[in-house]
Design a protein around this motif. Structure first.
Motif, PDB file in Angstrom:
ATOM      1  N   LYS A 102       0.831  -1.158  -0.208  1.00 46.58           N
ATOM      2  CA  LYS A 102      -0.102   0.067   0.048  1.00 46.58           C
ATOM      3  C   LYS A 102       0.859   1.149  -0.122  1.00 46.58           C
ATOM      4  O   LYS A 102       0.463   2.248  -0.556  1.00 46.58           O
ATOM      5  N   ILE A 103       1.897   1.205   0.783  1.00 47.85           N
ATOM      6  CA  ILE A 103       2.791   2.393   0.515  1.00 47.85           C
ATOM      7  C   ILE A 103       3.497   2.442  -0.558  1.00 47.85           C
ATOM      8  O   ILE A 103       3.675   3.657  -0.977  1.00 47.85           O
ATOM      9  N   LYS A 104       3.944   1.455  -1.352  1.00 48.68           N
ATOM     10  CA  LYS A 104       4.478   1.394  -2.804  1.00 48.68           C
ATOM     11  C   LYS A 104       3.273   2.005  -3.791  1.00 48.68           C
ATOM     12  O   LYS A 104       3.694   2.983  -4.425  1.00 48.68           O
ATOM     13  N   MET A 105       2.081   1.669  -3.506  1.00 47.99           N
ATOM     14  CA  MET A 105       0.923   2.144  -4.304  1.00 47.99           C
ATOM     15  C   MET A 105       0.845   3.608  -4.102  1.00 47.99           C
ATOM     16  O   MET A 105       0.745   4.261  -5.061  1.00 47.99           O
ATOM     17  N   ALA A 106       0.780   4.280  -2.970  1.00 45.98           N
ATOM     18  CA  ALA A 106       0.861   5.619  -2.628  1.00 45.98           C
ATOM     19  C   ALA A 106       2.070   6.308  -3.132  1.00 45.98           C
ATOM     20  O   ALA A 106       1.731   7.396  -3.691  1.00 45.98           O
ATOM     21  N   VAL A 144       6.459  29.310  -5.924  1.00 47.42           N
ATOM     22  CA  VAL A 144       6.262  28.760  -4.476  1.00 47.42           C
ATOM     23  C   VAL A 144       4.933  28.357  -4.070  1.00 47.42           C
ATOM     24  O   VAL A 144       4.976  27.472  -3.312  1.00 47.42           O
ATOM     25  N   ILE A 145       3.887  29.189  -4.605  1.00 46.28           N
ATOM     26  CA  ILE A 145       2.382  28.574  -4.066  1.00 46.28           C
ATOM     27  C   ILE A 145       2.232  27.372  -4.755  1.00 46.28           C
ATOM     28  O   ILE A 145       1.750  26.699  -4.203  1.00 46.28           O
ATOM     29  N   ALA A 146       2.787  27.029  -6.023  1.00 43.98           N
ATOM     30  CA  ALA A 146       2.356  25.849  -6.546  1.00 43.98           C
ATOM     31  C   ALA A 146       3.065  24.753  -5.952  1.00 43.98           C
ATOM     32  O   ALA A 146       2.509  23.576  -5.921  1.00 43.98           O
ATOM     33  N   VAL A 147       4.269  25.197  -5.532  1.00 46.21           N
ATOM     34  CA  VAL A 147       5.052  23.856  -4.915  1.00 46.21           C
ATOM     35  C   VAL A 147       4.370  23.471  -3.597  1.00 46.21           C
ATOM     36  O   VAL A 147       4.265  22.541  -3.193  1.00 46.21           O
ATOM     37  N   ILE A 148       4.065  24.392  -2.776  1.00 41.54           N
ATOM     38  CA  ILE A 148       3.387  24.338  -1.429  1.00 41.54           C
ATOM     39  C   ILE A 148       1.889  23.608  -1.688  1.00 41.54           C
ATOM     40  O   ILE A 148       1.820  22.651  -1.046  1.00 41.54           O
ATOM     41  N   GLY A 149       1.171  24.047  -2.726  1.00 37.36           N
ATOM     42  CA  GLY A 149      -0.028  23.541  -3.036  1.00 37.36           C
ATOM     43  C   GLY A 149       0.259  22.123  -3.420  1.00 37.36           C
ATOM     44  O   GLY A 149      -0.723  21.250  -2.942  1.00 37.36           O
ATOM     45  N   SER A 155       0.742  15.222   0.448  1.00 35.82           N
ATOM     46  CA  SER A 155       0.896  14.839   1.914  1.00 35.82           C
ATOM     47  C   SER A 155      -0.602  14.664   2.683  1.00 35.82           C
ATOM     48  O   SER A 155      -0.624  13.456   3.074  1.00 35.82           O
ATOM     49  N   VAL A 156      -1.570  15.294   1.897  1.00 37.29           N
ATOM     50  CA  VAL A 156      -2.967  14.982   2.444  1.00 37.29           C
ATOM     51  C   VAL A 156      -3.474  13.497   1.579  1.00 37.29           C
ATOM     52  O   VAL A 156      -3.913  12.599   2.245  1.00 37.29           O
ATOM     53  N   SER A 157      -2.801  13.252   0.392  1.00 37.24           N
ATOM     54  CA  SER A 157      -3.193  11.914  -0.333  1.00 37.24           C
ATOM     55  C   SER A 157      -2.432  10.920   0.302  1.00 37.24           C
ATOM     56  O   SER A 157      -3.002   9.761   0.645  1.00 37.24           O
ATOM     57  N   THR A 158      -1.444  11.129   0.801  1.00 39.54           N
ATOM     58  CA  THR A 158      -0.531   9.972   1.578  1.00 39.54           C
ATOM     59  C   THR A 158      -1.309   9.617   3.018  1.00 39.54           C
ATOM     60  O   THR A 158      -1.329   8.586   3.368  1.00 39.54           O
TER      61      THR A 158
END
Length: 166
Positions: A102-106, A144-149, A155-158
């Motif tokens: 599952k970690i590999k899939m993520a 910078v905003i695009a990288v932060i987003g 991170s939310v997906s993971t």
């Protein structure tokens, strides 16, 4: 605009804290039950590729809404955040393999965001001023905003994908 952004962040936090109740909602359960018997539930390569494609499709939807629909940022924020969370919850719920897979899939699925960050960096480093003396500070702020987003979405997906793993 700031109020809408803050509302989107609060809405995301609420959805993340109520993830288990949201996962048992009708639409997530119906989709999960139909996909449970497919190869997406045990093969991390297929599931990761499908998650990569889903992330790319969600990004394309957000891009079209943002740039081609008037007042699209408001509509996009209200639509794309829950749609992304539902998609990630479905992938989390259908998985029946090991935690390692599952970690590999993520990792495979969320590599879309890493490719996007790489493209942002490449685009910004090769950007040239439109005229002599043109200041590229606003382009830097956008990068910078695009990288932060992108890092936030990754991170939310993971977190959603791995939260209730056993």
């Amino acid at each position: 605009m700031t109020i809408i952004l803050l509302a989107g962040i609060v809405f995301t936090i609420i959805l993340l804290t109520k993830q288990r109740e949201f996962a048992s909602a009708g639409i997530v359960t119906n989709i999960s039950d139909k996909l449970q018997r497919s190869s997406l539930s045990k093969n991390y390569l297929f599931a990761g590729a499908a998650l990569f494609a889903a992330n790319a499709a969600l990004f394309a939807i957000a891009f079209v809404i943002l740039f081609f629909i008037p007042y699209g940022s408001t509509f996009g924020l209200l639509l794309c955040i829950p749609l992304s969370l539902i998609t990630w919850l479905v992938f989390s719920e259908i998985w029946s393999g090991s935690l390692k897979d599952k970690i590999k899939m993520a990792g495979i699925g969320n590599s879309f965001f890493l490719f996007f960050i790489g493209w942002i960096m490449w685009y910004y480093t090769t950007l040239e001023p439109a005229y002599p003396g043109d200041d590229l500070f606003m382009a830097w702020i956008g990068a910078v905003i695009a990288v932060i987003g992108s890092l936030g979405a990754m991170s939310v997906s993971t977190f959603v994908l791995l939260k209730n793993s056993s």
